[in-house]
Design a protein around this motif. Structure first.
Motif, PDB file in Angstrom:
ATOM      1  N   SER A   1      38.782  25.402  42.021  1.00 14.60           N
ATOM      2  CA  SER A   1      38.767  24.603  43.241  1.00 14.60           C
ATOM      3  C   SER A   1      38.451  25.428  44.477  1.00 14.60           C
ATOM      4  CB  SER A   1      40.060  23.826  43.392  1.00 14.60           C
ATOM      5  OG  SER A   1      41.134  24.716  43.447  1.00 14.60           O
TER       6      SER A   1
ATOM      7  N   LEU B   1      47.693  15.883  45.932  1.00 11.82           N
ATOM      8  CA  LEU B   1      46.437  15.195  45.628  1.00 11.82           C
ATOM      9  C   LEU B   1      45.283  15.968  46.257  1.00 11.82           C
ATOM     10  CD1 LEU B   1      44.969  12.687  44.499  1.00 11.82           C
ATOM     11  CD2 LEU B   1      45.376  11.579  46.693  1.00 11.82           C
TER      12      LEU B   1
ATOM     13  N   GLY C   1      34.271  13.703  47.092  1.00  5.83           N
ATOM     14  CA  GLY C   1      34.704  14.126  45.768  1.00  5.83           C
ATOM     15  C   GLY C   1      33.560  14.638  44.904  1.00  5.83           C
TER      16      GLY C   1
ATOM     17  N   ASN D   1      34.067  17.736  42.385  1.00  6.56           N
ATOM     18  CA  ASN D   1      34.757  17.171  41.217  1.00  6.56           C
ATOM     19  C   ASN D   1      34.354  17.837  39.905  1.00  6.56           C
ATOM     20  OD1 ASN D   1      32.382  15.915  40.335  1.00  6.56           O
ATOM     21  ND2 ASN D   1      32.958  13.888  41.092  1.00  6.56           N
TER      22      ASN D   1
ATOM     23  N   ASP E   1      46.649   5.939  40.214  1.00  2.50           N
ATOM     24  CA  ASP E   1      45.910   7.136  39.773  1.00  2.50           C
ATOM     25  C   ASP E   1      46.209   7.280  38.285  1.00  2.50           C
ATOM     26  OD1 ASP E   1      44.650   9.681  39.567  1.00  2.50           O
ATOM     27  OD2 ASP E   1      45.483  10.355  41.484  1.00  2.50           O
TER      28      ASP E   1
ATOM     29  N   THR F   1      48.682  12.790  39.111  1.00  2.76           N
ATOM     30  CA  THR F   1      47.300  12.502  39.491  1.00  2.76           C
ATOM     31  C   THR F   1      46.305  13.245  38.622  1.00  2.76           C
ATOM     32  OG1 THR F   1      45.640  12.851  41.240  1.00  2.76           O
ATOM     33  CG2 THR F   1      47.567  14.281  41.277  1.00  2.76           C
TER      34      THR F   1
ATOM     35  N   ALA G   1      43.238  13.238  40.084  1.00  2.94           N
ATOM     36  CA  ALA G   1      42.268  13.197  41.201  1.00  2.94           C
ATOM     37  C   ALA G   1      41.444  11.910  41.216  1.00  2.94           C
ATOM     38  CB  ALA G   1      41.354  14.427  41.196  1.00  2.94           C
TER      39      ALA G   1
END
Ligand SMILES: Cc1cc2nc3c(=O)[nH]c(=O)nc-3n(C[C@H](O)[C@H](O)[C@H](O)COP(=O)(O)OP(=O)(O)OC[C@H]3O[C@@H](n4cnc5c(N)ncnc54)[C@H](O)[C@@H]3O)c2cc1C
Length: 600
Positions: free
Chosen positions: A63, A86, A95, A99, A319, A531, A533
């Motif tokens: 990330s 989150l 995203g 992602n 989610d 989550t 995402a």
């Protein structure tokens, strides 16, 4: 047209002003500006990113926190008051720039459920047209098909900007994992890649990768870049929308601030036709609430003038939650993703990628998924499915706002009955993915629990004034029982014959934890991540009397000239990672808006 970093060269007004230059904002902005006489402004708090970290697929899974919001949750009532986090994109492309690049579609029942909840025109047959329109599949080379056994169907794809294809590398440990599914456990390998509305079984799902350069294709690359020199399409980056300005229940424009301020540098930008909110499932409800559109009880607390009492704004958060069981593999080494943490191996992989666009750098995450129904996991499926609607006190498991607004509870009950029907009729609800070097990852894709997103102050800044986010996860007893089944199933899978030669060892929670109540306690304390995402649902497309926020044309109830187009509108989360469904929904939204515009 073009990219703006300050106000000096903007037009004095635009036909459409779009809040958020993520997936949906870019799809809608690009489509609306296809008519040369329509002026469009997209306002995005982040900026363009052109680094290798977002372009190279393997690095997609590492990330880049500078390109993301890290939104903490409130203490989670059903997860031992843990604080969840989150991750959301905060860059042009949203995203899709950060992602995991999985391309997967919802199942037929997921989309038909939206119609059952009161939104005509969103059934599977209709949305399938937009899955098709938004995407394009590239057939992998015969050598790769022979080597890895890729299965796919090109039927169901069109010539759209979202690519789907396969990496030209797979970690060798995927193959015993596939054998475990097919040979040991007897699940069918689907030939169609799960793209045609039926997801039960094991299949290869695609990746949003450019088939030539083997780099990421985000909404920015696929939609915005090819349209970037249109004179009628402007994007203002490094700025955010703080609120929608309304006059006589009509949206007339937005207030915009520079990203580093919530007090200075504000301007109001008028919208001649419409304001479109595309800031995602956390920030769209924030903007609405700050604009006086939301639950009156909340707005009164912060002295925000109520423009429209709409209790659903911020409710219905959903989610996919993930149940983490970690493994270590004692044999044979090294054949999995773990190798990338070896510097020499990593550098060789990078050199191979740069020279030939091949090798491990082309692969973000494994491509094989198994999606299974309740009946696949338990003989007591009928009794368990019956428990979905059998709650003695639903309000006790819902966020407090549901108590003050009866239509929210009505909407929730309607959702549970639709979900119960789907699950009793064999819809897929569990998702399992082989996480190379990490064992089998599992997610609950049809949650019954609901969370909420609420302003915590009147500071409009998406970071400094951040919202209260309650994932609400693990509240409904059905989710807990489903998680327990997924947990036990994972253990069974991991001991299957084909995986023996990898010598898997369960590290967390470890085999000492056996009794159901102990497993559940560990899930609440530690194993459940609330989550994957995939936040959705906080400005749901449902009738107003069921707590909906937008109608089937995505118009906010009670306010003219205001629409929401982003993951907030999903009334129920689909059995899919959310980007492909979002591209389809945003494409359909653009057609709806254009269709109405023609009639003006
Ligand atoms: C880390 C991560 C991994 C993921 N992995 C996958 C995957 O592998 N496969 C998959 O299908 N999906 C995945 N997703 C989900 C997918 O990317 C999202 O569902 C999708 O991007 C949602 O689209 P959206 O338009 O609703 O919002 P976004 O794409 O999030 O766009 C919202 C945009 O609004 C901007 N914004 C927010 N507030 C404001 C404001 N006030 N003013 C102006 N701009 C604002 C944000 O910066 C952002 O660019 C992942 C998401 C993340 C974050």
């Amino acid at each position: 047209g073009g990219i703006h970093r300050d106000y000096s060269s903007l037009r004095s007004s635009y036909d459409y002003v779009i809040a958020g230059g993520g997936l949906s904002g870019l799809v809608v902005g690009t489509r609306l500006s296809e008519s040369p006489n329509t002026t469009v402004l997209i306002v995005e708090i982040g900026d363009f990113d052109d680094t290798w970290e977002t372009a190279i697929p393997f690095l997609a899974t590492i990330s880049r926190s500078d390109l993301m919001f890290q939104q903490p949750s409130t203490p989670l009532r059903f997860l031992d008051n843990r604080i969840g986090n989150l991750a959301l994109g905060k860059t042009v492309g949203g995203g899709t720039t950060v992602n995991g690049m999985a391309v997967s579609r919802g199942q037929k029942q997921d989309h038909d459920a939206w119609v059952k909840l009161g939104s005509p025109g969103w059934d599977w047959e209709e949305i399938f047209k937009y899955y098709k329109k938004s995407s394009k599949f590239t057939v992998p080379s015969p050598e790769l098909v022979a080597k890895y056994g890729y299965k796919f169907s090109t039927n169901g794809f069109g010539d759209g900007p979202l690519p789907s294809t396969f990496a030209n590398f797979q970690w060798p440990d995927l193959f015993p994992a596939n054998d475990a599914w097919i040979k040991d456990m007897g699940y069918p390998l689907r030939e169609d890649g799960g793209t045609n509305g039926d997801l039960l079984g094991v299949f290869w799902r695609g990746t949003s990768i450019d088939p030539v350069n083997m780099t990421r294709v985000s909404a920015r690359k696929g939609y915005y870049d090819p349209a970037s020199n249109r004179p009628n399409l402007d994007i203002l980056v490094g700025h955010y929308v703080g609120k929608v300005n309304t006059r006589d229940s009509k949206a007339v424009g937005v207030d915009v601030y520079p990203a580093d301020s919530s007090t200075t540098g504000k301007i109001s930008i008028p919208a001649n036709k419409e304001v479109i909110l595309s800031a995602g499932a956390v920030h769209t409800p924030q903007i609405l609430q700050l604009s006086g559109i939301g639950p009156s009880s909340l707005l009164n607390r912060f002295n925000v003038t109520v423009v429209k009492d709409l209790p659903g704004v911020g409710a219905n958060f959903q989610d996919h939650c993930v149940i983490g069981i970690s493994y270590r593999f004692d044999k044979p080494n090294p054949i999995n993703r773990q190798q990338m943490s070896n510097g020499t191996f990593f550098n060789a992989a990078l050199a191979e990628f740069l020279a030939n666009r091949t090798g491990p750098m082309t692969l973000p995450n494994n491509n094989v998924r198994a999606t299974l129904s309740l009946a696949n996991l338990t003989f007591s499926h009928a009794t368990l499915a019956a428990s979905i609607t059998n709650l003695t006190d639903p309000l006790s498991i819902l966020p407090p706002i549901y108590t003050s607004h009866p239509q929210l509870l009505e909407g929730y009950k309607a959702q549970l009955s639709v979900l119960q029907d789907m699950i009793s009729n064999g819809a897929a609800m569990f998702e399992f993915t082989w996480g190379s070097a990490a064992g089998l990852s599992n997610a609950l894709d049809k949650p019954m629990s609901r969370g909420a997103v609420y302003i915590s102050s009147t500071n409009p800044h998406p970071v400094d004034g951040r919202v209260n986010l309650d994932f609400g996860a693990f509240a409904h007893p059905f989710d807990v029982q489903a998680a327990l089944l997924a947990f036990k199933f994972t253990r069974r899978y991991m001991t299957s014959e084909s995986l023996k030669r990898l010598e898997p060892v369960e590290v967390v929670p470890g085999l000492a934890v056996q009794r159901d109540e102990d497993v559940i306690a560990r899930m609440r304390a530690e194993l459940v991540r609330p989550t994957n995402a995939h936040p959705v649902g906080t400005a749901a497309m449902m009738p107003e009397k069921l707590g909906g926020v937008v109608d089937a044309k995505l118009r906010v109830y009670g306010i003219e000239g205001l629409r929401v187009v982003d993951a907030s509108v999903f009334p129920l989360i689909p059995m899919a990672h959310t980007q492909a469904p979002m591209y389809a929904v945003a494409e359909k939204a653009a057609d709806i808006i254009r269709g109405e515009g023609d009639g003006d």
